[in-house]
Design a protein around this motif. Structure first.
Motif, short mmCIF file in Angstrom:
data_model
loop_
_atom_site.label_atom_id
_atom_site.label_comp_id
_atom_site.label_asym_id
_atom_site.label_seq_id
_atom_site.Cartn_x
_atom_site.Cartn_y
_atom_site.Cartn_z
N GLU A 109 0.84 -1.19 0.00
CA GLU A 109 0.00 0.00 0.00
C GLU A 109 0.88 1.25 0.00
O GLU A 109 2.05 1.22 0.37
N MET A 110 0.28 2.35 -0.41
CA MET A 110 0.98 3.63 -0.39
C MET A 110 -0.06 4.72 -0.11
O MET A 110 -1.11 4.74 -0.74
N ASN A 111 0.23 5.58 0.84
CA ASN A 111 -0.72 6.64 1.17
C ASN A 111 0.00 7.85 1.74
O ASN A 111 1.15 7.75 2.21
N VAL A 112 -0.66 8.99 1.67
CA VAL A 112 -0.11 10.23 2.22
C VAL A 112 0.00 10.09 3.73
O VAL A 112 -0.90 9.58 4.40
N GLY A 113 1.13 10.54 4.26
CA GLY A 113 1.39 10.42 5.69
C GLY A 113 2.14 9.15 6.06
O GLY A 113 2.55 8.99 7.21
N GLN A 114 2.31 8.27 5.10
CA GLN A 114 2.99 7.01 5.35
C GLN A 114 4.47 7.23 5.64
O GLN A 114 5.12 8.08 5.03
N VAL A 115 5.02 6.46 6.56
CA VAL A 115 6.45 6.47 6.86
C VAL A 115 7.00 5.09 6.51
O VAL A 115 6.52 4.08 7.02
N ASP A 136 -3.75 9.96 -6.84
CA ASP A 136 -4.45 8.74 -6.46
C ASP A 136 -3.43 7.63 -6.22
O ASP A 136 -3.00 6.94 -7.15
N LEU A 137 -3.05 7.45 -4.97
CA LEU A 137 -2.03 6.47 -4.65
C LEU A 137 -2.57 5.05 -4.60
O LEU A 137 -1.81 4.11 -4.34
N THR A 138 -3.86 4.87 -4.86
CA THR A 138 -4.40 3.52 -5.02
C THR A 138 -4.23 3.03 -6.45
O THR A 138 -4.35 1.83 -6.72
N ASP A 139 -3.94 3.96 -7.37
CA ASP A 139 -3.74 3.61 -8.78
C ASP A 139 -2.36 2.98 -8.95
O ASP A 139 -1.35 3.54 -8.52
N ILE A 140 -2.31 1.81 -9.58
CA ILE A 140 -1.06 1.06 -9.68
C ILE A 140 0.01 1.81 -10.46
O ILE A 140 1.19 1.78 -10.12
N GLN A 141 -0.39 2.54 -11.52
CA GLN A 141 0.57 3.29 -12.31
C GLN A 141 1.17 4.44 -11.50
O GLN A 141 2.36 4.73 -11.58
N THR A 142 0.34 5.10 -10.71
CA THR A 142 0.84 6.19 -9.86
C THR A 142 1.80 5.65 -8.82
O THR A 142 2.86 6.22 -8.57
#
Length: 236
Positions: A68-74, A112-118
C-alpha cells in the motif's frame, strides 16, 4: 523483446520473449500484473492462444501482496526513512528531497495512490533517490563489515538489481543494490557477508556456506529465511 497484451480478464499481461526458452511460463510481477515468458519468435496470435489455453490455470496462480501507499505514510529503511507528503503544487510531478536521514516525497493532494501506475511512478522516484543515499550510507557500512571480518575486496559499487541484491564480480568488486536501502540492517549485513564469502568461494558449495555462516555468527540460515520472507515496502 518486451511488451504487453491487453486481456479482457487480466488487463495488461506483460510479455518477455527469450532466446533459448522452449515453453511458456506465467507468473505475477511484484506490482500484481501478470508476466508471460515465451520463446523468441512466437507470434502475437500464438501468445493469445497460449493465454486462452492456460486461462483456467492462471485464475489459480497466487497473487503477490501489492504494498500500500498513502499520504502520511512512513517507510523505514536502512538508517533512513521515507515520508510521503501531499505538498506538491504540480499534479504532474513527484518531488524528492533529503533532509538528514529523511527522504521527503511530495505528491499533489489529488494524487491517487491507489492507482497502480501512480504507485509505480512514485516507487521509481523513491528508488532513484535511494541510490544517492546508498552511496553515502550503504557503501561505508559495507567497508566497515569487510574490515571487521578482515576481508579486502577490490571495491564496492551501488547497483540497481531488484531480485539480485548483491553480486561479487570476477574482479573481486562487490556490487550492492540500491534496493537494500529498504531492508533492516541485519539483512543488509547478511547480503554483504554473503558476497564477501564469494571472494573465497565463487560458488554455493558447503565450504561457501560454512564461511558465510561464520561471517554471520552462525545465523546464515535464519537470515536467509528472513530475507526470503521480507515484504518489500514499495513496488519493484
Amino acid at each position: 523483446m518486451k511488451g504487453y497484451i491487453e486481456d479482457k480478464e487480466f488487463g495488461k499481461i506483460y510479455v518477455e520473449l527469450r532466446r533459448g526458452m522452449t515453453n511458456v511460463r506465467f507468473t505475477y510481477r511484484p506490482d500484481g500484473c501478470l508476466l508471460m515468458r515465451a520463446p523468441l519468435g512466437v507470434s502475437i496470435a500464438e501468445l493469445q492462444r497460449m493465454i486462452e489455453v492456460n486461462r483456467a490455470r492462471l485464475r489459480l496462480l497466487p497473487q503477490p501482496e501489492v504494498p500500500e501507499m498513502n499520504v502520511g505514510q512512513v517507510i523505514e529503511g536502512f538508517r533512513c526513512h521515507v515520508l510521503i507528503e501531499a505538498t506538491n503544487p504540480r499534479p504532474e510531478y513527484v518531488q524528492t528531497r533529503w533532509d538528514g536521514d529523511a527522504l521527503h516525497v511530495s505528491v499533489h493532494p489529488s494524487a491517487d495512490l491507489t492507482d497502480i501506475q501512480t504507485r509505480r511512478f512514485v516507487s521509481d522516484m523513491i528508488s532513484r533517490a535511494m541510490e544517492y543515499e546508498a552511496e553515502r550510507m550503504l557503501l561505508p557500512f559495507a567497508r566497515q563489515v569487510a574490515s571487521g571480518l578482515g576481508v579486502s575486496p577490490a571495491g564496492f559499487e551501488v547497483g540497481r538489481g531488484m531480485r539480485k541484491l548483491g553480486h561479487c564480480t570476477s574482479q573481486r568488486v562487490i556490487q550492492l543494490s540500491r534496493n537494500l536501502m529498504f531492508y533492516p540492517e541485519s539483512l543488509v549485513r547478511y547480503v554483504i557477508c554473503h558476497e564477501l564469502a564469494h571472494l573465497t568461494h565463487m560458488n554455493h558449495s558447503p565450504q561457501f556456506h560454512a564461511l558465510c555462516d561464520q561471517y554471520c555468527e552462525g545465523q546464515e540460515k535464519a537470515l536467509e529465511r528472513q530475507l526470503r520472507q521480507f515484504r518489500y515496502p514499495i513496488l519493484k
